[in-house]
Structure formats: structure tokens, C-alpha cells
Design a protein around this motif. Structure first.
Motif, PDB file in Angstrom:
ATOM      1  N   ALA A   1       0.822  -1.210   0.000  1.00 54.58           N
ATOM      2  CA  ALA A   1       0.000   0.000   0.000  1.00 54.58           C
ATOM      3  C   ALA A   1       0.855   1.258   0.000  1.00 54.58           C
ATOM      4  O   ALA A   1       0.516   2.256  -0.640  1.00 54.58           O
ATOM      5  CB  ALA A   1      -0.924  -0.013   1.216  1.00 54.58           C
ATOM      6  N   SER A   2       1.981   1.213   0.707  1.00 56.20           N
ATOM      7  CA  SER A   2       2.865   2.377   0.777  1.00 56.20           C
ATOM      8  C   SER A   2       3.568   2.628  -0.549  1.00 56.20           C
ATOM      9  O   SER A   2       3.843   3.779  -0.912  1.00 56.20           O
ATOM     10  CB  SER A   2       3.912   2.169   1.888  1.00 56.20           C
ATOM     11  N   ALA A   3       3.870   1.549  -1.281  1.00 60.02           N
ATOM     12  CA  ALA A   3       4.564   1.690  -2.558  1.00 60.02           C
ATOM     13  C   ALA A   3       3.730   2.474  -3.557  1.00 60.02           C
ATOM     14  O   ALA A   3       4.248   3.246  -4.359  1.00 60.02           O
ATOM     15  CB  ALA A   3       4.912   0.316  -3.124  1.00 60.02           C
ATOM     16  N   SER A   4       2.409   2.281  -3.487  1.00 60.74           N
ATOM     17  CA  SER A   4       1.530   2.992  -4.416  1.00 60.74           C
ATOM     18  C   SER A   4       1.095   4.347  -3.854  1.00 60.74           C
ATOM     19  O   SER A   4       0.340   5.076  -4.483  1.00 60.74           O
ATOM     20  CB  SER A   4       0.289   2.150  -4.719  1.00 60.74           C
ATOM     21  N   ARG A   5       1.558   4.626  -2.619  1.00 62.21           N
ATOM     22  CA  ARG A   5       1.321   5.915  -1.967  1.00 62.21           C
ATOM     23  C   ARG A   5      -0.131   6.130  -1.523  1.00 62.21           C
ATOM     24  O   ARG A   5      -0.391   6.387  -0.378  1.00 62.21           O
ATOM     25  CB  ARG A   5       1.738   7.081  -2.880  1.00 62.21           C
ATOM     26  N   ARG A   6      -1.084   6.006  -2.416  1.00 59.59           N
ATOM     27  CA  ARG A   6      -2.469   6.333  -2.078  1.00 59.59           C
ATOM     28  C   ARG A   6      -3.348   5.087  -2.190  1.00 59.59           C
ATOM     29  O   ARG A   6      -4.067   4.911  -3.170  1.00 59.59           O
ATOM     30  CB  ARG A   6      -2.994   7.438  -2.977  1.00 59.59           C
ATOM     31  N   ARG A   7      -3.238   4.234  -1.189  1.00 61.67           N
ATOM     32  CA  ARG A   7      -4.032   3.009  -1.214  1.00 61.67           C
ATOM     33  C   ARG A   7      -4.402   2.617   0.206  1.00 61.67           C
ATOM     34  O   ARG A   7      -3.607   2.710   1.121  1.00 61.67           O
ATOM     35  CB  ARG A   7      -3.263   1.880  -1.891  1.00 61.67           C
ATOM     36  N   CYS A   8      -5.633   2.156   0.367  1.00 63.06           N
ATOM     37  CA  CYS A   8      -6.128   1.676   1.647  1.00 63.06           C
ATOM     38  C   CYS A   8      -6.527   0.209   1.501  1.00 63.06           C
ATOM     39  O   CYS A   8      -7.205  -0.155   0.535  1.00 63.06           O
ATOM     40  CB  CYS A   8      -7.336   2.512   2.102  1.00 63.06           C
ATOM     41  N   PHE A   9      -6.089  -0.604   2.420  1.00 66.43           N
ATOM     42  CA  PHE A   9      -6.455  -2.020   2.424  1.00 66.43           C
ATOM     43  C   PHE A   9      -7.388  -2.302   3.606  1.00 66.43           C
ATOM     44  O   PHE A   9      -7.137  -1.845   4.731  1.00 66.43           O
ATOM     45  CB  PHE A   9      -5.213  -2.905   2.560  1.00 66.43           C
ATOM     46  N   VAL A  10      -8.433  -3.056   3.341  1.00 71.00           N
ATOM     47  CA  VAL A  10      -9.315  -3.554   4.397  1.00 71.00           C
ATOM     48  C   VAL A  10      -8.998  -5.035   4.567  1.00 71.00           C
ATOM     49  O   VAL A  10      -9.211  -5.832   3.651  1.00 71.00           O
ATOM     50  CB  VAL A  10     -10.800  -3.361   4.055  1.00 71.00           C
ATOM     51  N   VAL A  11      -8.462  -5.396   5.730  1.00 67.03           N
ATOM     52  CA  VAL A  11      -7.997  -6.770   5.980  1.00 67.03           C
ATOM     53  C   VAL A  11      -8.958  -7.468   6.937  1.00 67.03           C
ATOM     54  O   VAL A  11      -9.306  -6.928   7.994  1.00 67.03           O
ATOM     55  CB  VAL A  11      -6.575  -6.772   6.580  1.00 67.03           C
ATOM     56  N   GLU A  12      -9.381  -8.666   6.547  1.00 61.37           N
ATOM     57  CA  GLU A  12     -10.297  -9.445   7.391  1.00 61.37           C
ATOM     58  C   GLU A  12      -9.520 -10.370   8.324  1.00 61.37           C
ATOM     59  O   GLU A  12      -8.651 -11.114   7.885  1.00 61.37           O
ATOM     60  CB  GLU A  12     -11.240 -10.270   6.522  1.00 61.37           C
ATOM     61  N   THR A  13      -9.848 -10.332   9.605  1.00 62.07           N
ATOM     62  CA  THR A  13      -9.180 -11.182  10.587  1.00 62.07           C
ATOM     63  C   THR A  13     -10.144 -12.236  11.117  1.00 62.07           C
ATOM     64  O   THR A  13     -11.371 -12.061  11.070  1.00 62.07           O
ATOM     65  CB  THR A  13      -8.655 -10.367  11.780  1.00 62.07           C
ATOM     66  N   GLN A  14      -9.593 -13.316  11.631  1.00 57.87           N
ATOM     67  CA  GLN A  14     -10.404 -14.319  12.312  1.00 57.87           C
ATOM     68  C   GLN A  14     -10.521 -13.939  13.785  1.00 57.87           C
ATOM     69  O   GLN A  14     -10.179 -12.838  14.171  1.00 57.87           O
ATOM     70  CB  GLN A  14      -9.775 -15.701  12.130  1.00 57.87           C
ATOM     71  N   GLY A  15     -11.033 -14.861  14.589  1.00 57.22           N
ATOM     72  CA  GLY A  15     -11.186 -14.557  16.011  1.00 57.22           C
ATOM     73  C   GLY A  15     -12.573 -14.811  16.550  1.00 57.22           C
ATOM     74  O   GLY A  15     -12.865 -14.445  17.698  1.00 57.22           O
TER      75      GLY A  15
END
Length: 321
Positions: A110-124
């Protein structure tokens, strides 16, 4: 089974002897028959909320089945860290290590492309422990948990916060943003739906994608903390069972102190009576403790990321007042 058979297990993840989610209530008479046939004098169970439920069922069935009137000890072991009676379950630290490594790699992209947001799904499961601790570790912009849930006003505030954050970033500060969402935080607002909503509202100023590590969180080599605590707690459980071995089945029926769950609370190792833990500390509906010690860390995650509070923003557009 000899010492030579198990000496290499300490460095292996998972269960070398297998696991089973079946409960005694599936066939209680058959379970009692097996206890009697194999002359089981004590029971040491390692597992998560299913194991906790199994011990509870065995304890309650003692009135009808004398075979269950034996010392029983439960050692909580689940990545979800949702077993009542303890603040820490074996496996949760290894899961966090795997998830944080995954998120660090995602954030690098995400940092390499500068303007990107990731939504990451976690377990639990229905506990937000994994999402919250991982979010604190990686500097997440927001964390969505089952305890708090997700609603449209919350999403509006977070999207507006992302807009403002990307607009004010300069130079190296244009790092990628990560949002962590527990898999059970909402039935409606899934990980992909949230990522698409952010992308739509970004109007081309930044990108949004979703990522699901899945069972990557359940694998890997056990962490040093998990190894040490597993050995330490297992030894204490065996010592407890040995100490309770002299009791008669009548004593086991009346005092209730020989059916326990071992746990870590603060800096202490404690044995909690199953009867008391079931009645006073268990949220059976959501399969987690009533009071979760880590909940206050959620506020710290929000504070460090600059995430706005509900009273700070307009309900309709999400902008700061």
C-alpha cells in the motif's frame, strides 16, 4: 506413547494427536460408557470454547453419570482468545505474529503505491481480540470488532477521516492505510463491501482493496511465548490432577473444586472453578467472556490513528464539526 514420541512436538503448530469439535451431549450415555470402559480417572482437556462447553456439560452431567465424577482440568488453547476464566489462550500469540507479518507485507504494498487503503479481514470468532491487538501493532486506521459492530454512520466518519488523512499527507507521509475487520463484526458490511464503499467515495483520489489472510492466521511455527506458556500451564494442570487424585467420587460431586479452567490473569496463574466461571464470567450467546480485559486497548488504537469520535462529526456526512 513415550517421551521419544513427543519430544519434537514443541516446535510444531497444531495438534499432533488431532482435534475434535464433537460435544459429550451428542451422546452422553456413550461418553459415560467409554469413561468406564477405559477406566478414566482424570481428564486433561486442551482447546477453545468447544472444549470449555464440553467440560461444562461433563460437570453438569455428574448427577446422572458417576463416571464423570473425576478431576477435570481445561487448558485454554485457541487463536480467538475467547475462553472465559483467562486473559490469554495458547495459540493467540502465534496467530498475531502471522497476522502482523501479513499486514506488514500488505502495508508495504500500500505504501509503494502511496495512495491506497487495504481492508484486511481477521479471524477470532465473535471476539475482537485478534483484530484489536493486531491493529495496535501495525498502526491501523480503524478496527471493526463484534463487540462494537459496524453501522453506516461509523463508516461515513471513517471514510471522511481517510479523505482528510490522504489530503493532508505530504512526501514520505503518503503511506498506505490499513483497516482491520473481524470476520463477525457485521453480517451486512463485509470486508469487500467496506472496501468498495471506500473506493466509491474516494472519487479517484485514492484506491481501496480488500485482503483476506484466512487460515494463514492458524498456521506457522509456535511463538516462544506460546511454547513457554503451554509448557508452564500444562505442568500446573498435571500437578493439579495429581493432587486431586485421592478424592472419592462423592467428594468430587459435592465440592466442585476438582473441575477447573486454568488461566492467566494479570501476572498470576489461577485455577477457576468451572461452576463459577460458567455462571459469572461467560457470555454464552456470543461465545466469549463477559468482561474482556483487552477492550480498553481499542480506545488507544483509535486515539493513535486520530480516528474521530461520534460526537466530533456530523451524522449525515461524517465531517468533523
Amino acid at each position: 506413547m513415550s517421551w521419544l514420541d513427543v519430544q519434537g512436538w514443541v516446535s510444531r503448530g497444531g495438534s499432533e494427536i488431532g482435534c475434535n469439535r464433537a460435544l459429550p451431549s451428542d451422546d452422553m450415555p456413550k461418553t459415560a460408557w467409554c469413561f468406564e470402559k477405559y477406566k478414566i480417572d482424570a481428564l486433561f482437556i486442551v482447546g477453545g470454547f468447544e472444549a470449555f462447553t464440553a467440560v461444562s456439560e461433563l460437570r453438569k452431567a455428574r448427577t446422572e453419570y458417576p463416571a464423570f465424577r473425576i478431576p477435570i482440568a481445561l487448558l485454554p488453547a485457541t487463536i480467538s482468545n475467547n475462553v472465559p476464566g483467562t486473559e490469554y489462550s495458547i495459540g493467540s500469540d502465534t496467530c498475531l505474529n502471522a497476522l502482523v507479518d501479513y499486514c506488514d507485507a500488505i502495508k508495504q504494498s500500500a505504501s509503494a503505491s502511496r495512495r491506497r487503503c487495504f481492508v484486511v479481514e481477521t479471524q477470532g470468532g465473535k471476539s475482537g481480540y485478534i483484530a484489536t491487538i493486531a491493529g495496535l501493532s501495525i498502526g491501523a486506521t480503524a478496527v471493526y470488532t463484534p463487540e462494537e459492530g459496524i453501522n453506516i454512520k461509523m463508516l461515513a466518519r471513517d471514510i471522511e477521516h481517510l479523505r482528510t488523512s490522504f489530503a493532508k499527507d505530504r512526501g514520505q507521509a503518503k503511506a498506505g492505510k490499513l483497516i482491520l475487520r473481524n470476520e463477525h463484526a457485521s453480517e451486512t458490511y463485509t470486508t469487500e463491501v467496506i472496501a468498495n464503499m471506500i473506493k466509491e467515495e474516494a472519487h479517484g483520489r485514492f484506491e481501496s482493496r480488500h485482503a483476506i489472510p484466512g487460515h494463514v492466521q492458524q498456521g506457522g511455527t509456535p511463538s516462544p511465548m506460546d511454547r513457554c506458556r503451554a509448557i508452564r500451564l500444562a505442568v500446573r494442570c498435571i500437578e493439579f490432577l495429581e493432587g486431586a487424585a485421592g478424592k472419592s467420587k462423592g467428594d468430587a460431586m459435592t465440592d466442585g473444586t476438582d473441575c477447573v479452567v486454568i488461566g492467566i490473569k494479570g501476572a498470576s496463574v489461577v485455577f477457576g472453578s468451572m461452576e463459577k466461571v460458567e455462571k459469572e464470567e461467560t457470555n454464552w450467546k456470543d461465545r466469549r467472556p463477559k468482561d474482556e480485559s483487552w477492550l480498553e486497548l481499542k480506545t488507544i488504537v483509535d486515539t493513535l490513528s486520530g480516528r474521530p469520535k461520534p460526537g466530533d462529526c456530523c451524522d449525515s456526512c461524517g465531517r468533523r464539526l
